[in-house]
Design a protein around this motif. Structure first.
Motif, short mmCIF file in Angstrom:
data_model
loop_
_atom_site.label_atom_id
_atom_site.label_comp_id
_atom_site.label_asym_id
_atom_site.label_seq_id
_atom_site.Cartn_x
_atom_site.Cartn_y
_atom_site.Cartn_z
N ALA A 62 -3.69 59.67 -22.38
CA ALA A 62 -3.42 59.96 -21.38
C ALA A 62 -3.34 60.93 -20.68
CB ALA A 62 -1.96 59.02 -20.69
N ALA A 63 -3.56 61.94 -20.33
CA ALA A 63 -3.47 63.12 -20.44
C ALA A 63 -2.31 63.77 -20.10
CB ALA A 63 -4.15 63.97 -18.90
N PRO A 64 -1.65 64.23 -20.28
CA PRO A 64 0.15 64.72 -20.51
C PRO A 64 0.11 65.96 -19.57
CG PRO A 64 -0.94 66.05 -22.34
CD PRO A 64 -2.20 65.38 -21.48
N THR A 65 -0.12 66.35 -18.62
CA THR A 65 0.18 67.02 -16.95
C THR A 65 -2.04 67.19 -16.23
OG1 THR A 65 -1.35 68.63 -18.29
CG2 THR A 65 1.21 68.49 -18.62
N ALA A 66 -1.42 66.95 -15.27
CA ALA A 66 -2.07 67.17 -14.54
C ALA A 66 -3.37 68.21 -14.80
CB ALA A 66 -1.43 67.93 -13.16
N GLU A 67 -2.74 69.20 -14.54
CA GLU A 67 -3.32 70.60 -15.44
C GLU A 67 -4.69 69.69 -16.59
OE1 GLU A 67 -5.02 74.81 -17.34
OE2 GLU A 67 -2.59 73.99 -17.55
N ARG A 68 -4.05 69.42 -17.64
CA ARG A 68 -4.74 68.87 -18.36
C ARG A 68 -6.48 67.58 -18.08
NH1 ARG A 68 -6.96 70.02 -21.87
NH2 ARG A 68 -6.11 68.24 -23.12
N LEU A 69 -5.92 66.54 -17.14
CA LEU A 69 -6.67 66.10 -16.82
C LEU A 69 -8.00 66.82 -15.66
CD1 LEU A 69 -7.45 62.89 -15.85
CD2 LEU A 69 -6.18 63.33 -13.71
N MET A 70 -7.13 67.25 -15.09
CA MET A 70 -8.24 68.34 -13.95
C MET A 70 -9.35 68.88 -15.07
SD MET A 70 -9.96 71.26 -13.26
CE MET A 70 -8.55 72.37 -14.09
N ARG A 71 -8.62 69.90 -16.16
CA ARG A 71 -9.90 70.17 -17.11
C ARG A 71 -10.62 68.33 -17.70
NH1 ARG A 71 -9.35 75.27 -18.98
NH2 ARG A 71 -7.16 76.61 -18.00
N SER A 72 -10.38 68.13 -18.42
CA SER A 72 -10.84 67.19 -18.62
C SER A 72 -11.55 66.40 -17.78
CB SER A 72 -9.60 66.05 -19.33
OG SER A 72 -9.32 64.96 -18.25
N ARG A 73 -11.70 66.52 -16.37
CA ARG A 73 -12.47 66.03 -15.62
C ARG A 73 -13.90 67.09 -15.31
NH1 ARG A 73 -11.54 61.78 -11.89
NH2 ARG A 73 -12.38 63.72 -9.99
N TYR A 74 -13.13 67.84 -15.87
CA TYR A 74 -14.55 69.25 -15.85
C TYR A 74 -15.65 69.14 -16.65
CZ TYR A 74 -17.15 73.95 -15.56
OH TYR A 74 -18.05 74.34 -15.98
N ALA A 75 -15.00 69.12 -18.15
CA ALA A 75 -15.62 68.74 -18.35
C ALA A 75 -16.29 67.14 -18.69
CB ALA A 75 -14.88 68.51 -20.13
N ALA A 76 -16.06 66.40 -18.04
CA ALA A 76 -16.34 64.69 -17.77
C ALA A 76 -17.46 65.26 -16.77
CB ALA A 76 -15.73 63.52 -17.16
N TYR A 77 -17.65 66.03 -15.77
CA TYR A 77 -19.00 66.92 -14.87
C TYR A 77 -19.80 66.89 -15.78
CZ TYR A 77 -17.06 65.40 -10.40
OH TYR A 77 -16.07 64.79 -9.02
N VAL A 78 -19.80 68.36 -16.84
CA VAL A 78 -20.14 68.52 -17.64
C VAL A 78 -21.21 67.57 -18.47
CG1 VAL A 78 -20.70 70.46 -19.80
CG2 VAL A 78 -19.25 70.67 -17.61
N LEU A 79 -20.29 66.20 -19.54
CA LEU A 79 -20.84 66.00 -20.06
C LEU A 79 -21.49 63.94 -19.46
CD1 LEU A 79 -18.33 65.80 -22.45
CD2 LEU A 79 -20.78 67.30 -22.76
N LYS A 80 -21.45 64.28 -18.16
CA LYS A 80 -21.77 63.38 -17.35
C LYS A 80 -20.90 62.33 -17.48
CE LYS A 80 -26.07 65.66 -16.16
NZ LYS A 80 -27.23 66.22 -15.22
N LEU A 81 -19.97 61.92 -17.32
CA LEU A 81 -18.93 61.01 -17.98
C LEU A 81 -18.97 60.46 -16.98
CD1 LEU A 81 -16.93 62.46 -21.24
CD2 LEU A 81 -18.68 60.76 -21.14
N ASP A 82 -19.44 59.76 -15.91
CA ASP A 82 -18.99 59.37 -14.91
C ASP A 82 -18.43 57.42 -15.04
OD1 ASP A 82 -20.85 56.84 -16.24
OD2 ASP A 82 -21.81 57.23 -14.29
N SER A 83 -18.14 57.19 -15.77
CA SER A 83 -16.48 55.98 -15.78
C SER A 83 -15.71 56.91 -15.96
CB SER A 83 -16.63 55.34 -17.64
OG SER A 83 -17.10 56.46 -18.65
N TYR A 84 -15.63 57.79 -17.29
CA TYR A 84 -14.10 57.95 -17.02
C TYR A 84 -14.16 59.23 -15.88
CZ TYR A 84 -10.56 61.84 -18.44
OH TYR A 84 -9.36 62.41 -18.70
N LEU A 85 -15.01 59.09 -15.28
CA LEU A 85 -14.44 60.19 -13.71
C LEU A 85 -13.91 59.52 -12.54
CD1 LEU A 85 -17.52 62.50 -13.26
CD2 LEU A 85 -14.96 63.35 -14.05
#
Length: 159
Positions: A62-85
């Motif tokens: 679990a992301a500890p903050t909303a900012e960390r979740l947002m950053r991880s979602r950006y990285a998921a877009y870069v890496l094409k991790l649709d299941s995570y998104l």
């Protein structure tokens, strides 16, 4: 993140159920994730290696903050991790599909984040290319925390 790229959403479910549904979506979309060297700099531009930054979140932590979740979602877009998104998108606004093949993501700058209890906003600018032309996505994303997990809800685009 990123409402501008055709996203929707749905009622809270337990995370494992969300991940299961996300995997079903992912299989239906047949997007091939990009392999990432865990020791390479994280695509979220936070300054740490992928292994020390977004990879644990992509693996289910679990992301500890909303900012960390947002950053991880950006990285998921870069890496094409649709299941995570899909798993980190609040069910009330989650889309049924995402086009991850169009933009090439180039960089992320977080401008502001604010958490108030179980809600948060994160303002950011993401740079990307489509058809060789550079663009900037400026968004103020809204997040909600349920059962200890942050979820992306939607975003607005400041003028």
């Amino acid at each position: 993140i990123f409402a501008a790229h055709g996203h929707l959403a749905a009622t809270p479910r337990a995370c494992n159920e969300d991940v299961g549904h996300a995997m079903e979506y992912s299989r239906a979309l047949a997007t091939t994730p990009i392999a990432m060297d865990p020791h390479a700099p994280c695509p979220c531009h936070h300054g740490a290696s992928y292994a020390a930054c977004c990879k644990p979140l992509h693996d289910g932590q679990a992301a500890p903050t909303a900012e960390r979740l947002m950053r991880s979602r950006y990285a998921a877009y870069v890496l094409k991790l649709d299941s995570y998104l899909f798993a980190t998108w609040h069910p009330s606004t989650r889309p049924t599909s995402i086009d991850l093949d169009t933009p090439k993501w180039l960089g992320l700058q977080v401008r502001h984040h604010q958490e108030t209890g179980d809600t948060a906003t994160v303002e950011f600018v993401a740079r990307y290319k489509v058809g060789g032309k550079a663009h900037r996505l400026h968004e103020v994303s809204r997040f909600i925390r349920e059962d200890g997990r942050w979820y992306y809800v939607d975003g607005e685009f400041p003028g």
